[in-house]
Scaffold this active site. Structure first.
Site, short mmCIF file in Angstrom:
data_model
loop_
_atom_site.label_atom_id
_atom_site.label_comp_id
_atom_site.label_asym_id
_atom_site.label_seq_id
_atom_site.Cartn_x
_atom_site.Cartn_y
_atom_site.Cartn_z
N HIS A 161 0.83 -1.22 0.00
CA HIS A 161 0.00 0.00 0.00
C HIS A 161 0.86 1.26 0.00
CE1 HIS A 161 -3.23 -2.79 1.25
NE2 HIS A 161 -2.29 -3.28 2.06
N SER A 282 14.87 21.64 -16.10
CA SER A 282 13.70 22.43 -16.40
C SER A 282 14.17 23.76 -16.97
CB SER A 282 12.90 22.65 -15.11
OG SER A 282 12.11 23.81 -15.23
N LYS A 288 15.77 21.59 -10.92
CA LYS A 288 15.11 20.34 -11.33
C LYS A 288 16.04 19.36 -12.05
CE LYS A 288 11.11 19.50 -10.94
NZ LYS A 288 9.98 20.10 -11.63
N GLU A 295 9.63 8.37 -17.03
CA GLU A 295 8.28 8.91 -17.24
C GLU A 295 7.77 8.56 -18.64
OE1 GLU A 295 7.45 12.99 -15.18
OE2 GLU A 295 9.56 12.89 -15.68
#
Ligand code: ARG
Length: 466
Positions: A161, A282, A288, A295
């Site tokens: 979980h 970024s 970043k 992804e």
């Protein structure tokens, strides 16, 4: 792509030439030209067999061989004059062959149809793709195994979980993916057998009246057997659907790993760092370091699953035998093959460039009361019924939580207030090392088991080649 007003190979039946819009709509050459190599391979085998059984003369066969060799070069060097006037790869090549070698080119199509020809081409294409995937998958498994070998004793929280559950070895976690990929390899091997059956000889749908030798063509092309029913041979694309299903599962596995890498790379976790070459910055936020590759893998898994759905729906309404619908199988199939290949290659490279933050993993494992089950098991082994032990430990955890410490930080006297049978040896099971070492069963996370699992994985997936 050139276009002219030359009549189509099947235009004899019609009084009006096909409309330009229809020509564009029905043509597949823009994408199926990718099958050219396999189309040539299939034609060569077909022609050889026709010659062997006396349907083609030696002269015709040798002219066809020479012509196809020229075409092969033209295709390789990107000089082939593809034209929309000939709607697909098959007609383009046949037309060019006839230009090059005359009547011999026109005889090549004896005893076959584009229906069994295209089915053969796709099978040859897919077989080659599967063989490439096997190599790519093996490289990825090796990268994971190599990384795991350095981290048998690196402990991390195992999650259920997404809550800290029990400590596990980081190598054990990676080996879970090695197993998934192993099954993916088996699925592809299994699928390859059904891909590797020869449709040629089915002709348009009913077989052919020429005394051809299908077994010989199968032998020349390395097919394991013959498609047994001509209607089935030209119409079903279940082998491609099956491949896409295997590819989808594989992408789902990589999507799960990607999701973990993305979480682990977030500063909140800070468990791993993947190489700079696999991240991007970024344009606005200088701090970043985005995990673009994982992804995109997660994103591309959607695309591959979509292709599987597309092919299933493409097939479902088709009566026997061949229908033009089947031309729509190519783009999803090609895209699946390419997406999977690129993903596997980049993933193996990325997993060879992962730095593991052992301290952060350890700290996270210590923070979530991950050894609570071990305390319960300790009590059970001393005679407490499991349900009572569960209750005792739950109270101890609540107490530790209010103190802001781990179970192993509680003094013996405090632990004994929850259960008088607790003795000083309890601290052996409350440590992360004690916890993992106790899971000493096949498939468990005890380092001794993980080490042997790693050895076995190397043997199975590395040396055996499957
Ligand atoms: N381009 C066609 C395809 O991809 C080849 C077979 C065409 N057959 C036909 N009868 N029109 O399926």
């Amino acid at each position: 792509m050139t276009s002219s007003d030359t009549p189509k190979s099947w235009s004899g039946r019609f009084s009006v030439p096909v409309a330009e819009t229809v020509k564009r709509y029905t043509a597949s050459v823009l994408f199926d030209k990718r099958l050219a190599t396999y189309d040539i391979q299939g034609s060569l085998a077909h022609a050889q067999m026709l010659c062997e059984v006396g349907i083609l003369t030696e002269n015709d066969f040798s002219a066809i061989q020479k012509g196809l060799a020229v075409i092969s070069q033209e295709v390789e060097q990107d000089r082939f004059p593809w034209t929309l006037d000939d709607e697909d790869v098959h007609l383009n090549i046949e037309k060019r062959l006839t230009q090059l070698v005359g009547d011999a080119g026109k005889r090549l199509h004896t005893g076959r149809s584009r229906n069994d020809q295209v089915a053969t081409d796709i099978r040859l294409y897919l077989r080659a793709a599967i063989d490439q995937h096997q190599i790519q998958l093996r490289a990825l498994q090796c990268a994971l195994i190599c990384l795991a070998e350095g981290h048998v004793d690196t402990l991390m929280p195992g999650f259920t979980h997404l809550q800290v559950a029990q400590p596990v070895s980081f190598a054990h976690h990676l080996l879970a993916y090695v197993e998934m990929l192993g099954r993916d390899r088996q699925r592809l091997t299994d699928c390859r057998q059904r891909v590797n059956q020869l449709p040629l000889g089915a002709a348009a749908l009913a077989g052919t009246s020429y005394p051809i030798r299908r077994e010989r063509v199968a032998e020349l092309l390395g097919f394991e057997g013959l498609c047994r029913n001509s209607l089935d041979a030209v119409s079903d694309r279940d082998f491609a659907i099956e491949y896409c299903a295997a590819a989808s599962l594989l992408m789902v596995h990589l999507s799960r790993l990607s999701e973990e890498l993305i979480l682990w790379m977030s500063p909140r976790f800070n468990f791993v760092r993947i190489g700079d070459a696999f991240c991007t910055g970024s344009s606005i936020m200088p701090q970043k370091r985005n995990p673009d590759v994982p992804e995109l893998v997660r994103g591309k898994s959607g695309r591959v699953i979509g292709h599987l759905m597309g092919l299933l729906v493409l097939m479902k309404g088709q009566p026997l035998a061949y229908n033009k619908d089947n031309q729509e199988d190519k783009e999803p199939l090609f895209d699946t093959v390419e997406t999977l290949s690129q993903t596997l290659i980049i993933y193996a490279e990325m997993m060879s460039d992962v730095q593991v933050n052992e301290a952060a993993l350890r700290q996270a494992a210590q923070e979530g009361f991950s050894t609570a089950t071990d305390l319960a098991d300790y009590l059970v082994k001393k005679g407490t019924p499991f349900r009572d032990a569960h209750e005792v430990v739950a109270r101890a955890v609540r107490h530790a939580e209010s103190e802001g410490c781990d179970l192993s930080d509680l003094p013996l006297a405090t632990l004994q207030t929850f259960s008088s049978i607790i003795e000083p040896d309890v601290y052996e099971v409350l440590t992360l090392e004690g916890s993992v070492a106790s899971r000493d069963i096949p498939g468990g996370t005890a380092p001794v088991r993980v080490r042997s699992a790693l050895r076995e994985a190397r043997q199975r997936w590395d040396h055996a080649g499957e």
